[in-house]
Design a protein around this motif. Sequence first.
Motif, PDB file in Angstrom:
ATOM      1  N   VAL A 259       0.850  -1.197   0.000  1.00 44.60           N
ATOM      2  CA  VAL A 259       0.000   0.000   0.000  1.00 44.60           C
ATOM      3  C   VAL A 259       0.884   1.243   0.000  1.00 44.60           C
ATOM      4  O   VAL A 259       2.055   1.193   0.387  1.00 44.60           O
ATOM      5  CB  VAL A 259      -0.961   0.042   1.217  1.00 44.60           C
ATOM      6  N   GLU A 260       0.318   2.340  -0.437  1.00 51.44           N
ATOM      7  CA  GLU A 260       1.023   3.611  -0.429  1.00 51.44           C
ATOM      8  C   GLU A 260       0.020   4.730  -0.215  1.00 51.44           C
ATOM      9  O   GLU A 260      -1.187   4.568  -0.464  1.00 51.44           O
ATOM     10  CB  GLU A 260       1.784   3.823  -1.741  1.00 51.44           C
ATOM     11  N   GLU A 261       0.513   5.854   0.241  1.00 50.30           N
ATOM     12  CA  GLU A 261      -0.357   7.006   0.472  1.00 50.30           C
ATOM     13  C   GLU A 261      -0.340   7.908  -0.758  1.00 50.30           C
ATOM     14  O   GLU A 261       0.730   8.314  -1.231  1.00 50.30           O
ATOM     15  CB  GLU A 261       0.090   7.788   1.705  1.00 50.30           C
ATOM     16  N   VAL A 262      -1.518   8.212  -1.287  1.00 52.36           N
ATOM     17  CA  VAL A 262      -1.665   9.078  -2.452  1.00 52.36           C
ATOM     18  C   VAL A 262      -2.694  10.143  -2.122  1.00 52.36           C
ATOM     19  O   VAL A 262      -3.867   9.837  -1.886  1.00 52.36           O
ATOM     20  CB  VAL A 262      -2.114   8.277  -3.698  1.00 52.36           C
ATOM     21  N   ASN A 263      -2.234  11.394  -2.083  1.00 56.51           N
ATOM     22  CA  ASN A 263      -3.130  12.520  -1.768  1.00 56.51           C
ATOM     23  C   ASN A 263      -3.902  12.288  -0.477  1.00 56.51           C
ATOM     24  O   ASN A 263      -5.118  12.537  -0.389  1.00 56.51           O
ATOM     25  CB  ASN A 263      -4.101  12.773  -2.917  1.00 56.51           C
ATOM     26  N   GLY A 264      -3.189  11.780   0.519  1.00 57.22           N
ATOM     27  CA  GLY A 264      -3.802  11.571   1.824  1.00 57.22           C
ATOM     28  C   GLY A 264      -4.623  10.309   1.963  1.00 57.22           C
ATOM     29  O   GLY A 264      -5.174  10.047   3.034  1.00 57.22           O
ATOM     30  N   LYS A 265      -4.689   9.496   0.908  1.00 54.29           N
ATOM     31  CA  LYS A 265      -5.446   8.244   0.970  1.00 54.29           C
ATOM     32  C   LYS A 265      -4.495   7.057   0.879  1.00 54.29           C
ATOM     33  O   LYS A 265      -3.518   7.092   0.125  1.00 54.29           O
ATOM     34  CB  LYS A 265      -6.460   8.173  -0.175  1.00 54.29           C
ATOM     35  N   VAL A 266      -4.787   6.003   1.631  1.00 49.59           N
ATOM     36  CA  VAL A 266      -4.014   4.777   1.559  1.00 49.59           C
ATOM     37  C   VAL A 266      -4.612   3.893   0.472  1.00 49.59           C
ATOM     38  O   VAL A 266      -5.772   3.490   0.558  1.00 49.59           O
ATOM     39  CB  VAL A 266      -4.016   4.036   2.912  1.00 49.59           C
ATOM     40  N   LEU A 267      -3.800   3.633  -0.556  1.00 46.96           N
ATOM     41  CA  LEU A 267      -4.275   2.890  -1.717  1.00 46.96           C
ATOM     42  C   LEU A 267      -3.363   1.696  -1.989  1.00 46.96           C
ATOM     43  O   LEU A 267      -2.215   1.676  -1.547  1.00 46.96           O
ATOM     44  CB  LEU A 267      -4.287   3.795  -2.958  1.00 46.96           C
ATOM     45  N   PRO A 268      -3.863   0.695  -2.729  1.00 42.15           N
ATOM     46  CA  PRO A 268      -2.963  -0.371  -3.172  1.00 42.15           C
ATOM     47  C   PRO A 268      -1.796   0.226  -3.954  1.00 42.15           C
ATOM     48  O   PRO A 268      -2.002   1.082  -4.823  1.00 42.15           O
ATOM     49  CB  PRO A 268      -3.857  -1.232  -4.072  1.00 42.15           C
ATOM     50  N   ALA A 269      -0.593  -0.200  -3.632  1.00 39.69           N
ATOM     51  CA  ALA A 269       0.590   0.402  -4.239  1.00 39.69           C
ATOM     52  C   ALA A 269       0.753  -0.033  -5.697  1.00 39.69           C
ATOM     53  O   ALA A 269       0.215  -1.055  -6.127  1.00 39.69           O
ATOM     54  CB  ALA A 269       1.837   0.021  -3.444  1.00 39.69           C
ATOM     55  N   MET A 273       3.166  -6.569  -5.217  1.00 40.93           N
ATOM     56  CA  MET A 273       2.391  -6.879  -4.015  1.00 40.93           C
ATOM     57  C   MET A 273       1.176  -5.966  -3.878  1.00 40.93           C
ATOM     58  O   MET A 273       0.176  -6.354  -3.273  1.00 40.93           O
ATOM     59  CB  MET A 273       3.275  -6.783  -2.768  1.00 40.93           C
ATOM     60  N   GLY A 274       1.260  -4.776  -4.449  1.00 46.27           N
ATOM     61  CA  GLY A 274       0.094  -3.902  -4.459  1.00 46.27           C
ATOM     62  C   GLY A 274      -1.029  -4.485  -5.291  1.00 46.27           C
ATOM     63  O   GLY A 274      -2.207  -4.427  -4.921  1.00 46.27           O
ATOM     64  N   ALA A 275      -0.666  -5.075  -6.439  1.00 42.83           N
ATOM     65  CA  ALA A 275      -1.676  -5.735  -7.274  1.00 42.83           C
ATOM     66  C   ALA A 275      -2.268  -6.930  -6.545  1.00 42.83           C
ATOM     67  O   ALA A 275      -3.487  -7.161  -6.584  1.00 42.83           O
ATOM     68  CB  ALA A 275      -1.048  -6.171  -8.596  1.00 42.83           C
ATOM     69  N   ALA A 276      -1.422  -7.706  -5.849  1.00 43.40           N
ATOM     70  CA  ALA A 276      -1.918  -8.840  -5.080  1.00 43.40           C
ATOM     71  C   ALA A 276      -2.852  -8.366  -3.966  1.00 43.40           C
ATOM     72  O   ALA A 276      -3.914  -8.956  -3.731  1.00 43.40           O
ATOM     73  CB  ALA A 276      -0.744  -9.623  -4.491  1.00 43.40           C
ATOM     74  N   TYR A 277      -2.456  -7.308  -3.287  1.00 44.00           N
ATOM     75  CA  TYR A 277      -3.288  -6.727  -2.220  1.00 44.00           C
ATOM     76  C   TYR A 277      -4.651  -6.324  -2.770  1.00 44.00           C
ATOM     77  O   TYR A 277      -5.693  -6.634  -2.177  1.00 44.00           O
ATOM     78  CB  TYR A 277      -2.565  -5.517  -1.628  1.00 44.00           C
ATOM     79  N   TRP A 278      -4.659  -5.654  -3.918  1.00 48.78           N
ATOM     80  CA  TRP A 278      -5.921  -5.204  -4.513  1.00 48.78           C
ATOM     81  C   TRP A 278      -6.805  -6.399  -4.872  1.00 48.78           C
ATOM     82  O   TRP A 278      -8.016  -6.393  -4.605  1.00 48.78           O
ATOM     83  CB  TRP A 278      -5.646  -4.360  -5.755  1.00 48.78           C
ATOM     84  N   LEU A 279      -6.226  -7.432  -5.472  1.00 48.27           N
ATOM     85  CA  LEU A 279      -6.992  -8.629  -5.829  1.00 48.27           C
ATOM     86  C   LEU A 279      -7.601  -9.289  -4.597  1.00 48.27           C
ATOM     87  O   LEU A 279      -8.745  -9.758  -4.621  1.00 48.27           O
ATOM     88  CB  LEU A 279      -6.093  -9.623  -6.553  1.00 48.27           C
ATOM     89  N   LEU A 280      -6.850  -9.322  -3.507  1.00 48.87           N
ATOM     90  CA  LEU A 280      -7.326  -9.938  -2.277  1.00 48.87           C
ATOM     91  C   LEU A 280      -8.425  -9.122  -1.607  1.00 48.87           C
ATOM     92  O   LEU A 280      -9.136  -9.641  -0.733  1.00 48.87           O
ATOM     93  CB  LEU A 280      -6.161 -10.128  -1.299  1.00 48.87           C
ATOM     94  N   GLN A 281      -8.572  -7.865  -1.999  1.00 46.97           N
ATOM     95  CA  GLN A 281      -9.567  -6.973  -1.399  1.00 46.97           C
ATOM     96  C   GLN A 281     -10.880  -6.936  -2.175  1.00 46.97           C
ATOM     97  O   GLN A 281     -11.845  -6.313  -1.724  1.00 46.97           O
ATOM     98  CB  GLN A 281      -9.002  -5.550  -1.330  1.00 46.97           C
TER      99      GLN A 281
END
Length: 288
Positions: A259-269, A273-281
């Motif tokens: 994950v990473e912070e973008v404009n104050g929001k925590v988003l899948p990076a 692993m960000g893509a894996a995180y998003w798929l798992l969500q």
Amino acid sequence: MKSTTPIVSLLLLLTPLVANAYQVYPSTGHMCKEQLLDLGSYQYVREHADGMWLMPWNIRSDYLTQAEWAQVIGGFKSSKMVAEINDTHMNWDSPNPHPKQLITALDAGAEVHTVMAYNEGVNGSVLTQENIDHFKSVYGGKHKIVSNVRRWTSEAPFVFEQLDGICFEFQIPEKFPGLWDQVVEGILWADKNDKVTYLLTPPGHNDYHLNRAYIKAYQKFFAYLREKVGDEILKKDTLIFCPSNYSIHKTDVQMTPEVEEVNGKVLPANTAMGAAYWLLQQPLYLEK
């Protein structure tokens, strides 16, 4: 004697149905030791991923030590694994022909249930008949065997009907128009023929590290699959997503964080692993 049919029927109604869904097997990566060993940077993925996709370079080059490799595998809640094995990695004339990456993974506690056998440089890395016969002679009955494909052609079914499934390797975003259509064709063929499909999905070698291009394209691809393949197939555990990273020196798309912070929001990076995180969500996954 009283009939038990009404009681059985009632129990069946009260028993919750177990729903499957696609699986997520993130790649173990390439040339990213520090990121892999930073277990806290992909904690959610480690806790929830269905397994791991073993890329051989990190082991065959001794880039990761046995102890470090055991640390990575031990960090995942699921120790299930698919291991890549090139035909040239095998010691075919030896009574112990297994390649280094498979031996190391098993010694480190991985549950290797499938080998992805391929022959780099031949038929777009698809196995020849000789390759199929060789791999079956060693792993048939012990591990499931799948093979690699980069283009779905009319000849592909002849190879994959002899195996347990396919590994469709392709870049995200779409490398050329029509490639995702071929991926869909492969998925539909595999589903019809009771085969498993792994989607080995690295970023391309362009500027996909900029403007969150990789993760956005992954989301676009997922939406495309929902449209073309449908949720019925996406809800089967025979479809497995494998976000991957081949070389951060070529793509600059990193392995972690998730994950990473973008404009104050925590988003899948914008990472593997960000893509894996998003798929798992995704709701389709969380429903299972």
